[in-house]
Design a protein around this motif. Structure first.
Motif, PDB file in Angstrom:
ATOM      1  N   ILE A 157       0.872  -1.170   0.000  1.00 47.38           N
ATOM      2  CA  ILE A 157       0.000   0.000   0.000  1.00 47.38           C
ATOM      3  C   ILE A 157       0.911   1.222   0.000  1.00 47.38           C
ATOM      4  O   ILE A 157       1.866   1.286   0.776  1.00 47.38           O
ATOM      5  N   VAL A 158       0.635   2.171  -0.895  1.00 48.49           N
ATOM      6  CA  VAL A 158       1.440   3.391  -0.992  1.00 48.49           C
ATOM      7  C   VAL A 158       0.563   4.598  -0.679  1.00 48.49           C
ATOM      8  O   VAL A 158      -0.669   4.507  -0.688  1.00 48.49           O
ATOM      9  N   GLU A 159       1.207   5.719  -0.441  1.00 45.63           N
ATOM     10  CA  GLU A 159       0.487   6.963  -0.208  1.00 45.63           C
ATOM     11  C   GLU A 159       0.674   7.841  -1.436  1.00 45.63           C
ATOM     12  O   GLU A 159       1.793   8.066  -1.881  1.00 45.63           O
ATOM     13  N   ASN A 160      -0.452   8.338  -2.001  1.00 46.81           N
ATOM     14  CA  ASN A 160      -0.356   9.190  -3.183  1.00 46.81           C
ATOM     15  C   ASN A 160      -0.092  10.648  -2.770  1.00 46.81           C
ATOM     16  O   ASN A 160       0.022  10.957  -1.588  1.00 46.81           O
ATOM     17  N   ALA A 161      -0.030  11.545  -3.752  1.00 43.12           N
ATOM     18  CA  ALA A 161       0.268  12.953  -3.484  1.00 43.12           C
ATOM     19  C   ALA A 161      -0.776  13.612  -2.587  1.00 43.12           C
ATOM     20  O   ALA A 161      -0.469  14.534  -1.845  1.00 43.12           O
ATOM     21  N   ALA A 162      -2.020  13.124  -2.635  1.00 38.39           N
ATOM     22  CA  ALA A 162      -3.095  13.675  -1.802  1.00 38.39           C
ATOM     23  C   ALA A 162      -3.129  13.013  -0.419  1.00 38.39           C
ATOM     24  O   ALA A 162      -4.084  13.196   0.327  1.00 38.39           O
ATOM     25  N   LYS A 163      -2.105  12.207  -0.090  1.00 43.73           N
ATOM     26  CA  LYS A 163      -1.998  11.512   1.204  1.00 43.73           C
ATOM     27  C   LYS A 163      -3.066  10.434   1.390  1.00 43.73           C
ATOM     28  O   LYS A 163      -3.414  10.069   2.502  1.00 43.73           O
ATOM     29  N   GLU A 164      -3.596   9.906   0.271  1.00 42.11           N
ATOM     30  CA  GLU A 164      -4.562   8.797   0.320  1.00 42.11           C
ATOM     31  C   GLU A 164      -3.801   7.492   0.144  1.00 42.11           C
ATOM     32  O   GLU A 164      -2.830   7.423  -0.611  1.00 42.11           O
ATOM     33  N   LYS A 165      -4.256   6.440   0.807  1.00 43.22           N
ATOM     34  CA  LYS A 165      -3.631   5.130   0.657  1.00 43.22           C
ATOM     35  C   LYS A 165      -4.159   4.473  -0.605  1.00 43.22           C
ATOM     36  O   LYS A 165      -5.366   4.498  -0.874  1.00 43.22           O
ATOM     37  N   GLU A 166      -3.240   3.877  -1.373  1.00 49.23           N
ATOM     38  CA  GLU A 166      -3.598   3.254  -2.649  1.00 49.23           C
ATOM     39  C   GLU A 166      -2.886   1.929  -2.844  1.00 49.23           C
ATOM     40  O   GLU A 166      -1.819   1.695  -2.276  1.00 49.23           O
ATOM     41  N   VAL A 167      -3.487   1.087  -3.696  1.00 52.49           N
ATOM     42  CA  VAL A 167      -2.793  -0.053  -4.269  1.00 52.49           C
ATOM     43  C   VAL A 167      -2.545   0.317  -5.725  1.00 52.49           C
ATOM     44  O   VAL A 167      -3.406   0.901  -6.382  1.00 52.49           O
ATOM     45  N   VAL A 168      -1.365   0.005  -6.212  1.00 59.98           N
ATOM     46  CA  VAL A 168      -0.930   0.465  -7.528  1.00 59.98           C
ATOM     47  C   VAL A 168      -1.232  -0.567  -8.599  1.00 59.98           C
ATOM     48  O   VAL A 168      -0.901  -1.747  -8.454  1.00 59.98           O
ATOM     49  N   ASP A 169      -1.870  -0.104  -9.665  1.00 58.79           N
ATOM     50  CA  ASP A 169      -2.136  -0.914 -10.847  1.00 58.79           C
ATOM     51  C   ASP A 169      -0.880  -0.904 -11.710  1.00 58.79           C
ATOM     52  O   ASP A 169      -0.460   0.152 -12.181  1.00 58.79           O
ATOM     53  N   VAL A 170      -0.266  -2.082 -11.926  1.00 60.08           N
ATOM     54  CA  VAL A 170       0.955  -2.161 -12.720  1.00 60.08           C
ATOM     55  C   VAL A 170       0.666  -2.417 -14.203  1.00 60.08           C
ATOM     56  O   VAL A 170       1.594  -2.584 -14.984  1.00 60.08           O
ATOM     57  N   SER A 171      -0.619  -2.425 -14.590  1.00 59.83           N
ATOM     58  CA  SER A 171      -0.963  -2.549 -16.008  1.00 59.83           C
ATOM     59  C   SER A 171      -0.780  -1.187 -16.673  1.00 59.83           C
ATOM     60  O   SER A 171      -0.659  -0.164 -15.983  1.00 59.83           O
ATOM     61  N   PRO A 172      -0.777  -1.147 -18.013  1.00 62.54           N
ATOM     62  CA  PRO A 172      -0.660   0.147 -18.699  1.00 62.54           C
ATOM     63  C   PRO A 172      -1.795   1.130 -18.364  1.00 62.54           C
ATOM     64  O   PRO A 172      -1.619   2.334 -18.472  1.00 62.54           O
ATOM     65  N   ALA A 173      -2.941   0.638 -17.910  1.00 65.08           N
ATOM     66  CA  ALA A 173      -4.084   1.510 -17.617  1.00 65.08           C
ATOM     67  C   ALA A 173      -3.874   2.365 -16.367  1.00 65.08           C
ATOM     68  O   ALA A 173      -4.474   3.427 -16.232  1.00 65.08           O
ATOM     69  N   LYS A 174      -3.046   1.895 -15.415  1.00 62.44           N
ATOM     70  CA  LYS A 174      -2.744   2.636 -14.178  1.00 62.44           C
ATOM     71  C   LYS A 174      -4.013   3.022 -13.404  1.00 62.44           C
ATOM     72  O   LYS A 174      -4.191   4.156 -12.985  1.00 62.44           O
ATOM     73  N   LEU A 175      -4.899   2.041 -13.178  1.00 58.40           N
ATOM     74  CA  LEU A 175      -6.164   2.260 -12.472  1.00 58.40           C
ATOM     75  C   LEU A 175      -5.980   1.940 -10.981  1.00 58.40           C
ATOM     76  O   LEU A 175      -6.493   0.947 -10.478  1.00 58.40           O
ATOM     77  N   ASN A 176      -5.262   2.788 -10.291  1.00 55.65           N
ATOM     78  CA  ASN A 176      -4.983   2.563  -8.874  1.00 55.65           C
ATOM     79  C   ASN A 176      -6.266   2.533  -8.058  1.00 55.65           C
ATOM     80  O   ASN A 176      -7.236   3.227  -8.372  1.00 55.65           O
ATOM     81  N   GLY A 177      -6.267   1.729  -6.992  1.00 55.61           N
ATOM     82  CA  GLY A 177      -7.416   1.631  -6.112  1.00 55.61           C
ATOM     83  C   GLY A 177      -7.164   2.345  -4.792  1.00 55.61           C
ATOM     84  O   GLY A 177      -6.044   2.335  -4.281  1.00 55.61           O
ATOM     85  N   LYS A 178      -8.207   2.962  -4.241  1.00 59.53           N
ATOM     86  CA  LYS A 178      -8.119   3.653  -2.943  1.00 59.53           C
ATOM     87  C   LYS A 178      -8.393   2.653  -1.820  1.00 59.53           C
ATOM     88  O   LYS A 178      -9.414   1.987  -1.808  1.00 59.53           O
ATOM     89  N   VAL A 179      -7.481   2.566  -0.874  1.00 58.00           N
ATOM     90  CA  VAL A 179      -7.564   1.603   0.227  1.00 58.00           C
ATOM     91  C   VAL A 179      -8.275   2.239   1.419  1.00 58.00           C
ATOM     92  O   VAL A 179      -7.943   3.345   1.838  1.00 58.00           O
ATOM     93  N   HIS A 180      -9.243   1.504   1.956  1.00 61.91           N
ATOM     94  CA  HIS A 180      -9.982   1.932   3.137  1.00 61.91           C
ATOM     95  C   HIS A 180      -9.800   0.883   4.230  1.00 61.91           C
ATOM     96  O   HIS A 180     -10.488  -0.130   4.234  1.00 61.91           O
ATOM     97  N   GLY A 181      -8.826   1.096   5.109  1.00 60.05           N
ATOM     98  CA  GLY A 181      -8.641   0.242   6.271  1.00 60.05           C
ATOM     99  C   GLY A 181      -7.814  -1.013   6.099  1.00 60.05           C
ATOM    100  O   GLY A 181      -7.250  -1.507   7.067  1.00 60.05           O
ATOM    101  N   ALA A 182      -7.743  -1.572   4.920  1.00 61.49           N
ATOM    102  CA  ALA A 182      -7.007  -2.823   4.713  1.00 61.49           C
ATOM    103  C   ALA A 182      -5.517  -2.625   5.009  1.00 61.49           C
ATOM    104  O   ALA A 182      -5.000  -1.511   4.903  1.00 61.49           O
TER     105      ALA A 182
END
Length: 186
Positions: free
Chosen positions: A80-105
């Protein structure tokens, strides 16, 4: 990896998914997923059994075929990484880059896979972009999930809803008969 089921499911072009989740359902009878998950992949095409096996390998050997053709989303779910807006994300490594926002996990150690994401079954989930699930044609969804023997029935792993919160796609593990169920359409 093991192919659990296969078959053609036509996706009407008029379906508009606006909410997509991992480990969350908007249906009152469905339970949130309690367990670990790793390597969620969504393709805009059907995969062969050989390609599915390659997706699920954990030894790191290069596949003998191109398993990235038609790849719409690939969330390794091992950090889980933190994006520029300080939100927790999981990173999509496909060309689409559709990262998901993590809530509690959280990320936990796993003896076989290294690290994987863990959901508490109460209020942990991942919010996915609306483009995550292909809008038309055949699709393949592959993932590794472990919920243990105490996992309640009717647990939702993946879900997609339209503007009116009508379910368009739900993957349950286990359903009442201890099988994985793909519920597609409203």
């Amino acid at each position: 990896g093991q192919e659990v089921c296969s078959g053609f499911v036509g996706v009407p072009s008029s379906i508009n998914r606006t909410k997509n989740y991992i480990a969350k359902s908007l249906a009152p009878a469905a339970k949130c997923f309690h367990g670990q998950m790793l390597n969620l992949r969504v393709y805009n095409r059907p995969l062969s059994p050989e390609e599915i096996n390659e997706c699920m390998k954990v030894d790191g050997t290069p596949p003998p075929m191109n398993i990235n053709s038609g790849l719409q989303l690939h969330l390794p779910l091992n950090e889980i990484v933190e994006n520029a807006a300080k939100e927790k994300e999981v990173v999509d490594v496909s060309p689409a880059k559709l990262n998901g926002k993590v809530h509690g996990a959280t990320i936990v150690a796993d003896s076989r896979f290294g690290n994987c994401i863990n959901f508490d079954g109460v209020d942990d989930y991942i919010d996915l972009p609306k483009e995550t699930i292909p809008q038309t044609g055949e699709i393949t969804i592959s993932f590794w999930a472990y919920g243990g023997k105490s996992l309640p029935k009717n647990t939702v792993l993946i879900s997609a809803y339209n503007k009116g919160n009508q379910p368009l796609l739900r993957v349950y593990l286990p359903w009442s008969d201890r099988r994985i169920i793909l519920d597609y359409g409203n």
